[in-house]
Enzyme design. Structure first.
Site, PDB file in Angstrom:
ATOM      1  N   GLU A 186       2.615  -6.029   4.184  1.00 26.22           N
ATOM      2  CA  GLU A 186       4.329  -6.678   3.184  1.00 26.22           C
ATOM      3  C   GLU A 186       4.969  -6.439   2.859  1.00 26.22           C
ATOM      4  OE1 GLU A 186       1.591  -3.693   2.671  1.00 26.22           O
ATOM      5  OE2 GLU A 186       2.181  -2.321   1.730  1.00 26.22           O
ATOM      6  N   HIS A 228       1.479  -0.936   6.879  1.00 29.55           N
ATOM      7  CA  HIS A 228       2.178  -1.692   5.164  1.00 29.55           C
ATOM      8  C   HIS A 228       2.254  -3.494   6.276  1.00 29.55           C
ATOM      9  CE1 HIS A 228       1.108   1.270   2.069  1.00 29.55           C
ATOM     10  NE2 HIS A 228       1.721   1.842   3.240  1.00 29.55           N
ATOM     11  N   CYS A 263      -3.543   1.257   3.695  1.00 32.81           N
ATOM     12  CA  CYS A 263      -3.245   2.226   3.487  1.00 32.81           C
ATOM     13  C   CYS A 263      -4.466   3.500   2.372  1.00 32.81           C
ATOM     14  CB  CYS A 263      -1.281   2.589   3.695  1.00 32.81           C
ATOM     15  SG  CYS A 263      -0.826   4.127   3.621  1.00 32.81           S
TER      16      CYS A 263
HETATM   17  N1  GLN Z   1      -1.342   9.089   1.860  1.00 31.39           N
HETATM   18  C1  GLN Z   1      -1.711   8.300   0.256  1.00 31.39           C
HETATM   19  C2  GLN Z   1      -2.821   8.684  -0.140  1.00 31.39           C
HETATM   20  O1  GLN Z   1      -3.289   9.158   0.079  1.00 31.39           O
HETATM   21  C3  GLN Z   1      -1.228   6.793   1.145  1.00 31.39           C
HETATM   22  C4  GLN Z   1      -0.302   6.272   1.365  1.00 31.39           C
HETATM   23  C5  GLN Z   1      -0.094   4.807   0.979  1.00 31.39           C
HETATM   24  O2  GLN Z   1      -0.763   4.132   0.545  1.00 31.39           O
HETATM   25  N2  GLN Z   1       1.397   4.729   1.772  1.00 31.39           N
HETATM   26  O3  GLN Z   1      -4.027   7.611  -1.289  1.00 31.39           O
END
Ligand code: GLN
Length: 216
Positions: free
Chosen positions: A193, A191, A87
């Site tokens: 995790e 994710h 992410c």
């Molecule tokens: N929207 C977040 C970002 O741009 C990432 C979201 C996440 O890591 N769950 O950094």
């Protein structure tokens, strides 16, 4: 030992500046790895791979600069240390971030867009086929959790697409890229995790073991 895969317990780091690093730590430990929380450059010594967790990519990027770890980390990656970004971690790995000049490692030859699934899907789950990742993924889909998730809009030659998911209103066609790999770099929009399914953590540890078996 050229070609031998190390059977020793892998020692890997989790970047612990911000975000969901404790959850990754638990999963990696459950897979049998020794885990180091990495906040300063010296903590990169002696680790064979690193996970960059989800969180807020602009904050993690700023902290990487502030704690003077951006450049040492980039150097380790260029020397071949495997890195997995989930992410926000995926955003930091990519060379191009659409409509953003924020700090990044900029290692993966891909263009990523932040918060790409739109408001109605701030958070959602989907079953993904991760069959390209190997036999462990053939029997059952992987339940993927997306939280304000990015997606990869474009990859350059040399980047393998490992999974795709649909954007709202786009359930036709092949879907958007949510998992990709380029050599020792692994990126997931979702994710692993948070689900209790350790297969992607194990996949990353296998990447680390493969790399350790290679001459440097
Ligand atoms: N929207 C977040 C970002 O741009 C990432 C979201 C996440 O890591 N769950 O950094």
């Amino acid at each position: 030992m050229v070609g031998a895969v190390s059977t020793a317990r892998p020692r890997v780091g989790v970047l612990a500046l911000q975000g969901a690093f404790r959850e990754h730590r638990r999963c990696l430990e459950a897979c049998g790895a020794e885990v180091v929380e990495v906040r300063v450059p010296a903590e990169l010594d002696g680790i064979a791979g690193l996970v960059i967790p989800g969180g807020e990519s602009t904050t993690i990027g700023k902290l990487l600069l502030e704690w003077k770890i951006m450049e040492p980390l980039r150097e380790r990656a260029l020397a071949g240390m495997p890195i997995w970004g989930t992410c926000a971690g995926m955003i930091l790995l990519c060379k191009t971030i659409a409509d953003s000049e924020q700090p990044r490692l900029g290692l993966l030859d891909a263009t990523v867009r932040r918060n790409a699934f739109g408001r109605q899907r701030e958070s959602f789950e989907a079953d993904l086929s991760l069959a390209p990742c190997g036999p462990a993924f053939a029997a059952s889909p992987f339940r993927a959790v997306f939280i304000r998730a990015p997606l990869i809009e474009r990859v350059e030659t040399g980047v393998s697409v490992l999974a795709r998911a649909y954007k709202p209103g786009e359930e036709e066609g092949e879907g958007r890229i949510v998992m990709a790999r380029q050599g020792g770099l692994l990126a997931t929009s979702f994710h692993p995790e948070l689900t209790g399914d350790l297969r992607v953590h194990q996949y990353f540890l296998d990447m680390v073991a493969e790399r350790q078996g290679q001459p440097s």
